[in-house]
Scaffold this motif. Sequence first.
Motif, mmCIF file in Angstrom:
data_model
loop_
_atom_site.group_PDB
_atom_site.id
_atom_site.type_symbol
_atom_site.label_atom_id
_atom_site.label_comp_id
_atom_site.label_asym_id
_atom_site.label_seq_id
_atom_site.Cartn_x
_atom_site.Cartn_y
_atom_site.Cartn_z
ATOM 1 N N ALA A 348 0.830 -1.209 0.000
ATOM 2 C CA ALA A 348 0.000 0.000 0.000
ATOM 3 C C ALA A 348 0.862 1.256 0.000
ATOM 4 C CB ALA A 348 -0.924 -0.016 1.218
ATOM 5 N N GLY A 349 1.949 1.252 0.776
ATOM 6 C CA GLY A 349 2.785 2.437 0.870
ATOM 7 C C GLY A 349 3.484 2.785 -0.428
ATOM 8 N N LEU A 350 3.794 1.778 -1.239
ATOM 9 C CA LEU A 350 4.497 2.009 -2.504
ATOM 10 C C LEU A 350 3.560 1.983 -3.712
ATOM 11 C CD1 LEU A 350 7.633 -0.224 -1.831
ATOM 12 C CD2 LEU A 350 7.568 2.269 -1.895
ATOM 13 N N ASP A 351 2.258 1.843 -3.474
ATOM 14 C CA ASP A 351 1.286 1.706 -4.579
ATOM 15 C C ASP A 351 1.687 0.561 -5.509
ATOM 16 O OD1 ASP A 351 -0.350 3.835 -3.756
ATOM 17 O OD2 ASP A 351 0.990 5.287 -4.695
ATOM 18 N N ALA A 352 2.208 -0.512 -4.908
ATOM 19 C CA ALA A 352 2.693 -1.636 -5.707
ATOM 20 C C ALA A 352 1.563 -2.450 -6.325
ATOM 21 C CB ALA A 352 3.557 -2.555 -4.837
ATOM 22 N N GLY A 353 0.335 -2.240 -5.872
ATOM 23 C CA GLY A 353 -0.784 -2.962 -6.454
ATOM 24 C C GLY A 353 -1.199 -2.448 -7.821
ATOM 25 N N LEU A 354 -0.593 -1.359 -8.261
ATOM 26 C CA LEU A 354 -0.958 -0.779 -9.564
ATOM 27 C C LEU A 354 -0.099 -1.303 -10.701
ATOM 28 C CD1 LEU A 354 -1.525 2.922 -8.440
ATOM 29 C CD2 LEU A 354 -3.256 1.160 -8.873
ATOM 30 N N ILE A 355 0.792 -2.246 -10.420
ATOM 31 C CA ILE A 355 1.619 -2.842 -11.473
ATOM 32 C C ILE A 355 1.379 -4.344 -11.481
ATOM 33 C CG2 ILE A 355 3.398 -1.057 -11.411
ATOM 34 C CD1 ILE A 355 5.019 -2.814 -9.582
ATOM 35 N N TYR A 356 1.586 -4.946 -12.637
ATOM 36 C CA TYR A 356 1.356 -6.386 -12.810
ATOM 37 C C TYR A 356 -0.025 -6.780 -12.279
ATOM 38 C CZ TYR A 356 6.172 -7.141 -14.261
ATOM 39 O OH TYR A 356 7.362 -7.124 -14.958
ATOM 40 N N ASN A 357 -1.042 -6.233 -12.897
ATOM 41 C CA ASN A 357 -2.417 -6.476 -12.444
ATOM 42 C C ASN A 357 -2.991 -7.729 -13.089
ATOM 43 O OD1 ASN A 357 -2.128 -3.183 -12.694
ATOM 44 N ND2 ASN A 357 -3.035 -3.901 -10.797
ATOM 45 N N GLU A 358 -2.380 -8.848 -12.771
ATOM 46 C CA GLU A 358 -2.827 -10.152 -13.246
ATOM 47 C C GLU A 358 -2.393 -11.201 -12.235
ATOM 48 O OE1 GLU A 358 -0.931 -10.597 -17.009
ATOM 49 O OE2 GLU A 358 0.995 -9.880 -16.259
ATOM 50 N N PHE A 359 -3.055 -12.310 -12.264
ATOM 51 C CA PHE A 359 -2.735 -13.389 -11.330
ATOM 52 C C PHE A 359 -3.049 -14.731 -11.996
ATOM 53 C CE2 PHE A 359 -3.405 -16.248 -7.779
ATOM 54 C CZ PHE A 359 -2.371 -15.897 -6.924
ATOM 55 N N PRO A 360 -2.189 -15.730 -11.848
ATOM 56 C CA PRO A 360 -0.982 -15.796 -11.015
ATOM 57 C C PRO A 360 0.270 -15.291 -11.709
ATOM 58 C CG PRO A 360 -1.403 -17.940 -11.954
ATOM 59 C CD PRO A 360 -2.522 -17.054 -12.421
ATOM 60 N N TYR A 361 0.166 -14.869 -12.970
ATOM 61 C CA TYR A 361 1.343 -14.439 -13.707
ATOM 62 C C TYR A 361 1.725 -13.013 -13.339
ATOM 63 C CZ TYR A 361 0.646 -18.546 -16.652
ATOM 64 O OH TYR A 361 0.496 -19.834 -17.105
ATOM 65 N N MET A 362 3.014 -12.704 -13.525
ATOM 66 C CA MET A 362 3.536 -11.346 -13.440
ATOM 67 C C MET A 362 4.308 -11.105 -14.738
ATOM 68 S SD MET A 362 4.781 -11.036 -9.447
ATOM 69 C CE MET A 362 5.006 -9.261 -9.547
ATOM 70 N N GLY A 363 3.608 -10.664 -15.758
ATOM 71 C CA GLY A 363 4.209 -10.547 -17.073
ATOM 72 C C GLY A 363 4.121 -11.874 -17.810
ATOM 73 N N GLU A 364 5.242 -12.342 -18.292
ATOM 74 C CA GLU A 364 5.259 -13.582 -19.067
ATOM 75 C C GLU A 364 5.423 -14.825 -18.209
ATOM 76 O OE1 GLU A 364 8.283 -13.166 -21.983
ATOM 77 O OE2 GLU A 364 7.229 -11.579 -23.105
ATOM 78 N N GLY A 365 5.701 -14.674 -16.955
ATOM 79 C CA GLY A 365 5.889 -15.834 -16.089
ATOM 80 C C GLY A 365 5.350 -15.575 -14.695
ATOM 81 N N PHE A 366 5.597 -16.536 -13.821
ATOM 82 C CA PHE A 366 5.143 -16.373 -12.437
ATOM 83 C C PHE A 366 6.011 -15.374 -11.682
ATOM 84 C CE2 PHE A 366 3.676 -20.682 -13.549
ATOM 85 C CZ PHE A 366 2.335 -20.540 -13.258
ATOM 86 N N ILE A 367 7.232 -15.174 -12.150
ATOM 87 C CA ILE A 367 8.177 -14.265 -11.503
ATOM 88 C C ILE A 367 8.685 -13.281 -12.548
ATOM 89 C CG2 ILE A 367 10.372 -14.088 -10.267
ATOM 90 C CD1 ILE A 367 9.921 -16.869 -9.205
#
Length: 504
Positions: A348-367
Amino acid sequence: MSRELARPALFFVHNASVKSCLRAQQSLVRSCPPPPRKLAAPFRVSGFLQKTAPWLLGRQSAASISKGPSLFSGLSESTKRLFSSSASPRVAELDIGNNGFLLRPRRVITDKSVGYWLVGSAALVFGIVVLGGLTRLTESGLSITEWKPVTGSIPPLTQGDWEAQFEKYKESPEFKLLNSNMTLDEFKFIFFMEWAHRLWGRVIGLSFVLPGLYFILRKKTSPRVGRRIFGIALLIGFQGFIGWWMVKSGLSDHFLENYIEEGKYKDNHPRVSQYRLATHLGLAFAVYLSMLWTGLEVLKENRWIKEPKQALRNISMLSNPVLKPYKYAAAGLFGLVFLTAMSGAFVAGLDAGLIYNEFPYMGEGFIPPKSELFSSFYARRKDDSDLIWRNMLENPVTVQLIHRIMATTSFVAIVGFHFLSNRLYRKNLIPRIIYRGSHGVVGFAVLQVTLGITTLVYLVPTPIAASHQAGSLALLTSVLVLGMRLRRPRASIQALLGTLARTR
């Protein structure tokens, strides 16, 4: 007062049969070994003392004491109230000296009204945690640029007062960099959000300190609970200071400074420090959990006193050595859920929820790629010696990944714990109430994971994100309640339950 208390002791000194009864009662408290020259035992014995036990156990009013045995005749009203209580049992500490016994009655079971008050106070803290989340999501926390613990309770009342507050906000980095086009009406909304949050904190402080003093002065609490109430009151006061310390980090002028070194991280987005935000949230959780644990403990002990035989059966079941790993697992589960919630504060402090808005993937992979997880952009030292820990705590991509990993680990651990509970219940090794508690933990975990994924996928909508923060505290509450049900009572309570079970 001391002479009046010594008057019943004179009877004990000159009555050998009563002293023999007291010595016989030592066998009832083998589980609670007394300190040298002192016997701690429930004051319910046979013979004459069995007749006077209702007064010492607090089951008759002070008015009825005046009509009781001559042992209590002539005592003042304050002394009668000391020996009597309409609320809960007492025990007597007997100092065995050369000249006989000295009676020192003290409260062991806290009045159940204190338990209800503590649970209600915990509910108020739960509410302010949710309101604090809304304040963060609406970016209202920096709208009030001053800390006035007393006069700040009154909001601006006139148009001139509002304009004066707005002018103060215009001097903040948040207005200059983000909200330079904000109107006065828009400012009023974020001001009221922060003002309501601070006012709620003041209400919690007053509604805890004043009733707490009343209960302690009226001797409705045991010394043990009284010390806890004092400690929680100190935490509440410290939380107010931590709140302003957090807000102050978002008002710093360093957000307006130019880049010092090219290619290095420079935060020019005015917001509170994620470290201070996590500290503020963690302390709020600590206050809430302390209130809830103490209140539930008080209510549980009062319930045990009403049904001592059933309580002893449950305690006997929980004393099985086979359950020791199960209890350790419950404690570990509590710690894991708490740490997961704290990692959410960094998100919440870094607004990190506004990036990689998909699950379970983060971009092209899980990591995500390693270059994004551990970038030298976030290191502050020239030799990049702080590369790893700075990325783990300040890189939004890494922070979100850590929160995902911890949340997934917590969910798997909760499901595994539930299967273990099911197995132990089928073998009749745990009470049904604990088995049902594990069901509740799984239910809250499923709800929390659903809210977390929904918050991420839909780009952090305010209602769902606030529900996700509330869900973290609800999940932690369910684990705490489960741990409370697994906990055996302290030795003095076990001794009192054993005595009451024998006399009913």
